[in-house]
Design an enzyme around this catalytic site. Structure first.
Site, PDB file in Angstrom:
ATOM      1  N   HIS A 120       0.787  -1.220   0.000  1.00 14.17           N
ATOM      2  CA  HIS A 120       0.000   0.000   0.000  1.00 14.17           C
ATOM      3  C   HIS A 120       0.826   1.279   0.000  1.00 14.17           C
ATOM      4  CE1 HIS A 120      -3.766   1.910  -0.456  1.00 14.17           C
ATOM      5  NE2 HIS A 120      -3.332   2.835   0.351  1.00 14.17           N
ATOM      6  N   TYR A 162       1.697   5.550  -2.269  1.00 15.32           N
ATOM      7  CA  TYR A 162       2.060   6.924  -1.881  1.00 15.32           C
ATOM      8  C   TYR A 162       3.398   7.316  -2.475  1.00 15.32           C
ATOM      9  CZ  TYR A 162      -1.905   6.214   1.045  1.00 15.32           C
ATOM     10  OH  TYR A 162      -3.172   5.932   1.461  1.00 15.32           O
ATOM     11  N   HIS A 219     -11.002   0.966  -9.801  1.00 14.39           N
ATOM     12  CA  HIS A 219     -10.601   1.930  -8.768  1.00 14.39           C
ATOM     13  C   HIS A 219      -9.159   2.394  -8.961  1.00 14.39           C
ATOM     14  CE1 HIS A 219      -9.208   3.452  -4.939  1.00 14.39           C
ATOM     15  NE2 HIS A 219      -8.384   2.433  -4.844  1.00 14.39           N
ATOM     16  N   PHE A 220      -8.224   1.419  -9.099  1.00 13.75           N
ATOM     17  CA  PHE A 220      -6.833   1.884  -9.091  1.00 13.75           C
ATOM     18  C   PHE A 220      -6.402   2.463 -10.435  1.00 13.75           C
ATOM     19  CE2 PHE A 220      -5.611  -2.693  -9.882  1.00 13.75           C
ATOM     20  CZ  PHE A 220      -4.851  -2.502 -11.023  1.00 13.75           C
ATOM     21  N   HIS A 221      -7.146   2.151 -11.515  1.00 17.36           N
ATOM     22  CA  HIS A 221      -6.821   2.864 -12.750  1.00 17.36           C
ATOM     23  C   HIS A 221      -7.219   4.330 -12.636  1.00 17.36           C
ATOM     24  CE1 HIS A 221      -5.776  -0.910 -14.717  1.00 17.36           C
ATOM     25  NE2 HIS A 221      -5.281  -0.203 -15.696  1.00 17.36           N
ATOM     26  N   ARG A 241     -11.326 -10.005 -11.546  1.00 16.79           N
ATOM     27  CA  ARG A 241     -10.425  -9.093 -12.250  1.00 16.79           C
ATOM     28  C   ARG A 241      -9.409  -9.839 -13.094  1.00 16.79           C
ATOM     29  NH1 ARG A 241      -6.554  -6.883  -7.362  1.00 16.79           N
ATOM     30  NH2 ARG A 241      -5.371  -5.976  -9.054  1.00 16.79           N
ATOM     31  N   ARG A 242      -8.907 -10.957 -12.595  1.00 22.43           N
ATOM     32  CA  ARG A 242      -7.761 -11.591 -13.269  1.00 22.43           C
ATOM     33  C   ARG A 242      -8.185 -12.767 -14.129  1.00 22.43           C
ATOM     34  NH1 ARG A 242      -5.453 -10.666  -7.773  1.00 22.43           N
ATOM     35  NH2 ARG A 242      -4.139  -8.821  -8.018  1.00 22.43           N
TER      36      ARG A 242
END
Ligand SMILES: [Cu+2]
Lengths: 537, 198
Positions: free
Chosen positions: A217, A221, A368-370, A431-432
């Site tokens: 995680h 950042y 979300h992470f895209h 997802r995968r």
């Protein structure tokens, strides 16, 4: 204006970063096409999973690490007004990283390392993949050392003065990276490498997953902080205003550093090897780290509003129209913030202790992470490139309008591609997967969304190609100019010692890390665990 | 190094110093307010989650229980003839379902369970990492080799539900799914023995 060595360091790092970015977009395009099932001749799980692994490694490890290193050298030299300390060491680090990328690329492209970018033991990749990934991390530590030495030297030479904000944030990021890459380094050195070399037969998957979560995680950042540096230090000026508050900007960076490090566990919510209490603790930490992001959103929007009003915007929303939308940095900031809001909403669902079960490992997660990574972070990287390229090459940007077209394309493509993913995730699509093989009525409801995903992907690929083309044309055929780029606003107001250094924060992080990972890691040595053997290719 | 214990004077000096530093800080009034709003907002979210977790006992699957994946077939619980829906309900009335995940399926491949009843799934992997998810329900867990995953769910409505593997487990991963049929409580009959389903 930076010296020649700094300019070369920055450019060499940026070439690798943006080269990887352009290449990765082609893999991404192939994946949406394959996944949609619209073109039968493209169907191949072997190629798909090799492609997903390569796309992930190029985007998340190569683009980011090289961009951050290049931007760091530039920022340090620019804001501290001194040359990069020990350029030989910087070049050595660059070399180690490049060798690592090449070593990892060969098995990836041959389909011998389809372990996705999170590694996933006990599926085993070719040993050169692990060696390459490790070298990339080790090479980046050279950069961290250089940043921290420059930070310390400047402070020694300027007693009582406040470190310019861009360098304060860069040093925070170097520290964050040293702290967080330790998790994956431990996994690599003590688990993956001995196992892939055949020195050990089995691997403790629970321990490996926990060590990876340590990195997984905060690494976000590490990618995000340079984007925030651009938002705080470049955007207010570009919009014709100034930063709202230097002190709260520092506070936001410190909060990201301190709260961001010990919370990786929420990636293990659905895992059986960690107890609920620890997951709960990390959930609280995960929510707390939203505070610096809320602060950043507020500060940047407030700075934009001040700039808009200064340029004659009136009324509640009039300032928005008065902003210089034709400035790539300002446009990128607005689009970035929009995607941060959308992605942040999805993130709150992911972070929720119980709600996570509905969306875990579904298409919701890449949606979300895209938005956050490819949207917020990469958009700011692109804007930074547009700002720095003319200065680095001594040439005028090849076109004034095409960068705007490119940024809008990236935003529109991203929204079109990620919206169906969120819906598909709620409908349970994993997802995968490379294609839908489930003989079930449920999967019929997935079909229409896959067409939208392909359209979004096409727009994104076009936008990425335009970006690489613009950089290339600027460097090769741009009009030569004596580069005069106004420096970032680095006049720092007074700040107390605890917002001008990291001694206190490092100690606090040590305590928090011990509290949040001490027992969860120790338990694997106290419990009787059983480690499975390797499943190779 | 000698450890110096802070006395009262030291403490007062420190506090006075901190107070002076705080007053010198330039923080915009509006920004200070927003900081409080942010903290309150996050507090509200966390509060809501704490309440649901504590009141309804909703927790993610977190059963720290180890097992040797290599010898599942010899184990007490996951031997072939002991899989599937268990004939005997648990003491609290819940049904227990035991599944083994392996490339590329959940075994047994089909199970039948009653609607509206609390079901405790216990699963173990015989090879690599897998994930089990029944779409649009909270039945979701990772299946990590070396550990037993335990997850509790209730399916309110009868119907056919696929159970999908949602963690990449190898090149046949796309094909990894099993059929869960939920039947009305009154139409459901407990199996006579484990291992044969339905
Ligand atoms: Cu599987």
């Amino acid at each position: 204006m930076n010296d020649a060595t700094t300019t070369r360091l920055t450019l060499f790092n940026f070439w690798v970063a943006f080269g990887a970015f352009g290449l990765a977009c082609f893999f991404g395009m192939y994946q949406v096409l394959e996944r949609s099932g619209l073109f039968a001749f493209l169907q191949s799980p072997a190629v798909y999973f090799a492609s997903v692994s390569t796309h992930g490694v190029l985007m998340a490890f190569v683009l980011t690490t090289f961009f951050i290193m290049g931007f760091g050298y530039y920022t340090a030299a620019q804001s501290l007004r001194r040359p990069v300390w020990n350029p030989q060491l910087a070049w050595a680090g660059y070399g180690v990283c490049v060798v690592g990328v090449v070593l990892a690329a060969v098995p990836l492209l041959l389909g011998k390392a389809s372990v996705l970018y999170t590694f996933y033991p006990p599926i085993q990749a070719n040993v050169f993949f692990y060696i390459g990934a490790t070298l990339l991390v080790v090479g980046s530590w050279f950069w961290c050392a250089i940043m921290l030495v420059m930070f310390a030297q400047w402070k020694k030479d300027h007693p009582g003065e406040t470190v310019p904000l861009p360098m304060f944030a860069t040093a925070a990021n170097a520290l964050l990276w040293l702290w967080t890459s330790l998790g994956v380094a431990l996994e690599s050195v003590f688990q993956l490498l001995p196992w892939a070399l055949g020195l050990t037969d089995t691997i403790d998957v629970g321990l490996a997953r926990t060590l990876f979560a340590w990195t997984l995680h905060p690494i976000v950042y590490f990618w995000l902080i340079p984007a925030y540096i651009a938002l705080y230090c470049y955007v207010p000026q570009a919009a014709g205003g100034k930063l709202f508050s230097d002190v709260l900007a520092r506070t936001a960076f410190v909060l990201i550093l301190v709260l961001g490090l010990p919370i990786g566990f929420h990636h293990l919510y659905m895992d059986p090897e960690q107890a609920a209490g620890w997951k709960f603790l990390h959930m609280v930490g995960t929510f707390a780290v939203a505070i610096p992001t809320l602060l950043t959103g507020f500060t940047v929007i407030a700075s934009l509003e001040m700039a808009g009003r200064r340029q004659g915007g009136t009324g509640l929303f009039g300032w928005i129209g008065a902003l210089p939308w034709k400035n790539p940095m300002v446009l990128a900031a607005i689009l970035s913030l929009l995607m941060l809001v959308l992605g942040g909403f999805g993130g709150i669902v992911n972070a929720s202790y119980a709600m996570n079960a509905m969306v875990h490992n579904t298409a919701w997660v890449p949606g979300h992470f895209h938005l956050i990574f490819a949207g917020t972070v990469v958009t700011m990287y692109l804007a930074v490139a547009y700002k720095l390229w003319p200065e680095l090459c001594g040439r005028k940007l090849y076109s004034e309008d095409l960068p705007l077209v490119q940024l809008w394309g990236w935003f529109i493509g991203m929204v079109i591609m990620t919206t169906p993913w969120h819906v598909l995730g709620l409908l349970g699509q994993p997802r995968r997967i490379s294609s839908v093989q489930y003989n079930s009525v449920l999967t019929l409801s997935w079909d229409p969304y896959e067409v939208a995903m392909v359209i979004g992907g096409l727009i994104l690929l076009g936008s990425a190609c335009l970006f690489v083309y613009l950089l290339y044309k600027t460097q090769a055929a741009g009009e030569k100019v004596e580069a005069r780029v106004e420096a970032a606003d680095d006049s720092a107001p007074w700040a107390p010692a605890w917002l001008n250094g990291f001694a206190l924060w490092n100690r606090l992080i040590l305590v928090l890390m011990a509290l949040s990972y001490g027992y969860p890691i120790l338990q694997f040595f106290l419990l009787k665990t059983h480690s499975p053997t390797a499943w190779g290719y | 190094m000698r450890i110096r214990f802070p006395d009262k004077k030291w403490f007062h000096e420190k506090m006075a110093g901190l107070g002076e530093e705080m007053s010198r800080l330039e923080i915009n009034e509006l920004e200070r307010k927003w900081l409080f709003v942010s903290v309150a907002m996050i507090g509200l979210f966390v509060g809501a989650i704490v309440v649901t977790a504590a009141m309804h006992g909703v927790h993610p699957p977190s059963h720290v229980e180890t097992i040797d994946s290599a010898s599942l077939h010899l184990s007490q619980e996951f031997a072939e003839d002991k899989l599937g829906v268990q004939p005997e309900p648990l003491p609290d009335g819940s049904l227990q379902v035991r599944l083994v995940a392996g490339r590329y399926g959940f075994y047994p491949r089909e199970i039948e369970v009653p609607a509206g009843r609390r079901i405790v799934f216990r699963m173990a992997s015989m090879d690599v990492l897998h994930g089990a998810h029944i779409p649009m329900t909270n039945m979701s867990t990772m299946i990590v080799p070396g550990y037993v995953s335990e997850v509790v769910s209730v399916f309110p409505k009868p119907g056919e539900y696929p159970m999908l593997c949602n963690e990449y487990c190898g090149l046949g991963h796309d094909h990894m799914w099993s059929k869960v049929t939920v039947v009305a409580q009154e139409n459901w009959r407990a199996p006579a023995t484990g291992g044969k389903q339905p």
